[in-house]
Design a protein around this motif. Sequence first.
Motif, PDB file in Angstrom:
ATOM      1  N   SER A  53       0.958  -1.176  -0.110  1.00 53.66           N
ATOM      2  CA  SER A  53       0.112  -0.023  -0.142  1.00 53.66           C
ATOM      3  C   SER A  53       0.863   1.303   0.005  1.00 53.66           C
ATOM      4  O   SER A  53       0.589   2.175  -0.653  1.00 53.66           O
ATOM      5  CB  SER A  53      -0.942  -0.001   1.325  1.00 53.66           C
ATOM      6  N   GLY A  54       1.876   1.156   0.746  1.00 51.65           N
ATOM      7  CA  GLY A  54       2.842   2.253   0.801  1.00 51.65           C
ATOM      8  C   GLY A  54       3.370   2.612  -0.396  1.00 51.65           C
ATOM      9  O   GLY A  54       3.731   3.895  -0.789  1.00 51.65           O
ATOM     10  N   LYS A  55       4.164   1.622  -0.984  1.00 48.08           N
ATOM     11  CA  LYS A  55       4.926   1.789  -2.182  1.00 48.08           C
ATOM     12  C   LYS A  55       3.848   2.301  -3.351  1.00 48.08           C
ATOM     13  O   LYS A  55       4.384   3.260  -4.180  1.00 48.08           O
ATOM     14  CB  LYS A  55       5.507   0.339  -2.478  1.00 48.08           C
ATOM     15  N   LEU A  56       2.778   1.847  -3.501  1.00 47.55           N
ATOM     16  CA  LEU A  56       1.799   2.396  -4.477  1.00 47.55           C
ATOM     17  C   LEU A  56       1.440   3.635  -4.126  1.00 47.55           C
ATOM     18  O   LEU A  56       1.395   4.742  -5.196  1.00 47.55           O
ATOM     19  CB  LEU A  56       0.437   1.372  -4.534  1.00 47.55           C
ATOM     20  N   TYR A  57       1.162   4.009  -3.006  1.00 48.18           N
ATOM     21  CA  TYR A  57       0.615   5.564  -2.518  1.00 48.18           C
ATOM     22  C   TYR A  57       1.950   6.395  -2.982  1.00 48.18           C
ATOM     23  O   TYR A  57       1.592   7.486  -3.431  1.00 48.18           O
ATOM     24  CB  TYR A  57       0.409   5.372  -1.066  1.00 48.18           C
ATOM     25  N   GLN A  58       3.059   6.049  -2.650  1.00 48.60           N
ATOM     26  CA  GLN A  58       4.274   6.890  -2.920  1.00 48.60           C
ATOM     27  C   GLN A  58       4.266   7.247  -4.497  1.00 48.60           C
ATOM     28  O   GLN A  58       5.102   8.115  -4.851  1.00 48.60           O
ATOM     29  CB  GLN A  58       5.519   6.480  -2.621  1.00 48.60           C
ATOM     30  N   ASN A  59       3.570   6.288  -5.227  1.00 49.15           N
ATOM     31  CA  ASN A  59       3.717   6.514  -6.569  1.00 49.15           C
ATOM     32  C   ASN A  59       2.327   7.081  -6.987  1.00 49.15           C
ATOM     33  O   ASN A  59       1.826   6.814  -8.301  1.00 49.15           O
ATOM     34  CB  ASN A  59       4.020   5.178  -7.339  1.00 49.15           C
ATOM     35  N   ASN A  60       1.662   7.656  -6.264  1.00 53.54           N
ATOM     36  CA  ASN A  60       0.387   8.446  -6.828  1.00 53.54           C
ATOM     37  C   ASN A  60      -0.846   7.517  -6.920  1.00 53.54           C
ATOM     38  O   ASN A  60      -1.778   7.919  -7.523  1.00 53.54           O
ATOM     39  CB  ASN A  60       0.768   9.390  -7.720  1.00 53.54           C
ATOM     40  N   VAL A  61      -0.757   6.485  -6.398  1.00 53.95           N
ATOM     41  CA  VAL A  61      -1.991   5.657  -6.492  1.00 53.95           C
ATOM     42  C   VAL A  61      -2.879   6.066  -5.080  1.00 53.95           C
ATOM     43  O   VAL A  61      -2.617   5.996  -4.080  1.00 53.95           O
ATOM     44  CB  VAL A  61      -1.689   4.236  -6.178  1.00 53.95           C
ATOM     45  N   LEU A  62      -3.987   6.154  -5.283  1.00 53.89           N
ATOM     46  CA  LEU A  62      -4.868   6.701  -4.249  1.00 53.89           C
ATOM     47  C   LEU A  62      -6.270   5.794  -3.530  1.00 53.89           C
ATOM     48  O   LEU A  62      -6.530   4.942  -4.312  1.00 53.89           O
ATOM     49  CB  LEU A  62      -5.626   7.879  -4.760  1.00 53.89           C
ATOM     50  N   GLY A  63      -6.422   5.862  -2.647  1.00 55.78           N
ATOM     51  CA  GLY A  63      -7.261   5.193  -1.722  1.00 55.78           C
ATOM     52  C   GLY A  63      -8.608   5.830  -1.963  1.00 55.78           C
ATOM     53  O   GLY A  63      -8.962   7.252  -2.358  1.00 55.78           O
ATOM     54  N   TYR A  64      -9.701   5.399  -1.499  1.00 55.84           N
ATOM     55  CA  TYR A  64     -11.146   5.748  -1.664  1.00 55.84           C
ATOM     56  C   TYR A  64     -11.501   6.951  -1.029  1.00 55.84           C
ATOM     57  O   TYR A  64     -12.116   8.088  -1.525  1.00 55.84           O
ATOM     58  CB  TYR A  64     -12.183   4.723  -1.176  1.00 55.84           C
ATOM     59  N   THR A  65     -10.820   7.073   0.130  1.00 54.85           N
ATOM     60  CA  THR A  65     -11.235   8.369   0.984  1.00 54.85           C
ATOM     61  C   THR A  65     -10.422   9.354   0.378  1.00 54.85           C
ATOM     62  O   THR A  65     -10.877  10.529   0.502  1.00 54.85           O
ATOM     63  CB  THR A  65     -10.812   8.276   2.431  1.00 54.85           C
ATOM     64  N   ASP A  66      -9.163   9.314  -0.111  1.00 54.77           N
ATOM     65  CA  ASP A  66      -8.598  10.276  -0.982  1.00 54.77           C
ATOM     66  C   ASP A  66      -9.027  11.329  -2.054  1.00 54.77           C
ATOM     67  O   ASP A  66      -9.059  12.138  -2.165  1.00 54.77           O
ATOM     68  CB  ASP A  66      -7.114   9.758  -1.538  1.00 54.77           C
ATOM     69  N   ILE A  67     -10.202  10.374  -2.556  1.00 52.70           N
ATOM     70  CA  ILE A  67     -10.863  10.896  -3.676  1.00 52.70           C
ATOM     71  C   ILE A  67     -12.299  11.363  -3.125  1.00 52.70           C
ATOM     72  O   ILE A  67     -12.798  12.399  -3.803  1.00 52.70           O
ATOM     73  CB  ILE A  67     -11.096   9.944  -4.994  1.00 52.70           C
ATOM     74  N   VAL A  68     -12.865  10.760  -2.185  1.00 53.84           N
ATOM     75  CA  VAL A  68     -14.127  11.442  -1.771  1.00 53.84           C
ATOM     76  C   VAL A  68     -14.044  12.689  -0.924  1.00 53.84           C
ATOM     77  O   VAL A  68     -14.853  13.338  -0.717  1.00 53.84           O
ATOM     78  CB  VAL A  68     -15.260  10.362  -1.187  1.00 53.84           C
ATOM     79  N   GLU A  69     -12.975  12.691  -0.389  1.00 50.43           N
ATOM     80  CA  GLU A  69     -12.794  13.647   0.687  1.00 50.43           C
ATOM     81  C   GLU A  69     -11.871  14.999   0.255  1.00 50.43           C
ATOM     82  O   GLU A  69     -11.681  16.012   1.032  1.00 50.43           O
ATOM     83  CB  GLU A  69     -12.033  13.310   1.901  1.00 50.43           C
ATOM     84  N   SER A  70     -11.273  14.615  -1.008  1.00 53.91           N
ATOM     85  CA  SER A  70     -10.653  15.786  -1.516  1.00 53.91           C
ATOM     86  C   SER A  70     -11.383  16.809  -2.445  1.00 53.91           C
ATOM     87  O   SER A  70     -12.703  16.434  -2.831  1.00 53.91           O
ATOM     88  CB  SER A  70      -9.420  15.386  -2.492  1.00 53.91           C
TER      89      SER A  70
END
Lengths: 142, 127
Positions: free
Chosen positions: B110-127
């Motif tokens: 999860s961390g490695k993908l997030y560092q490469n701008n892969v987002l989770g659900y709350t990143d897109i609904v809360e932004s």
Amino acid sequence: MSPKLKKDFVISRRDFQNAGYVSSTIKKELMKRNIDSRIVRRAIIACFEAEINVVIHSYGGMCRYQLDDEKLIMTFADYGPGIEDISMAKQKGYSTASKDAIEHGFGAGMGLHNIEEAADILEIQSSPNGTMLQITILLRMK
Amino acid sequence: MKVKEIAELLNATVFTTNCYNDEHEIKYAFSGDLMSDALMVLRNAPSEFFFNGVLITGNVTIQSVRTAEILDFPLIIMTRDKIPTSQVISQAEKSNIMLLGTRNVMFSVSGKLYQNNVLGYTDIVES
């Protein structure tokens, strides 16, 4: 107008290998009909949780789905032991599932709650002889 | 990230050799072992979340494949060196779902993908 459809499936107790087959089949049928993809997803989430519940909790059962242009009705009927307390079972986290259900990623007490959230209409009848669950999803074309 | 970039980053094994589109773009991810959780949390997510998404899980049973199929995820990353059975791989190929396996634990994937701008659900609904 698309033709009306009605189909029955048998669901076997503890058959985790085939659990999801009913949901997958109904999903393919809905996708042929140009229905809004969010409604398809909601319908199939409810269907999958209900199918898994029959596999996990019952002694075996069946699913009948009826589809027309306006609605999808999925009826799950199973043989015992039934749901002792339906309002408790709808609460998140309440579970009576076995260890093998948990190993498959279910049985955390979210199934019935998920179904209630996803369905437009949900009817449940249960006794020690079995459970009948009817899920209605109102359809909207793209 | 393209699937091939993810595979390289995680030093992953491709289980579904008959179904592997390494150019597919992944922008979103959901991590968890509890399939009911994925079904509940993501039920209102936009379609793009699934079409360009990945399910990261330590659950190597057929139910992770069924869950990905129901939600329209094209890719599952199986963590912690767990190996799915041939039946699970065959079902994934039938459902057109790519399976990757990695030694990394779920947190690290999860961390490695997030560092490469892969987002989770709350990143897109809360932004």
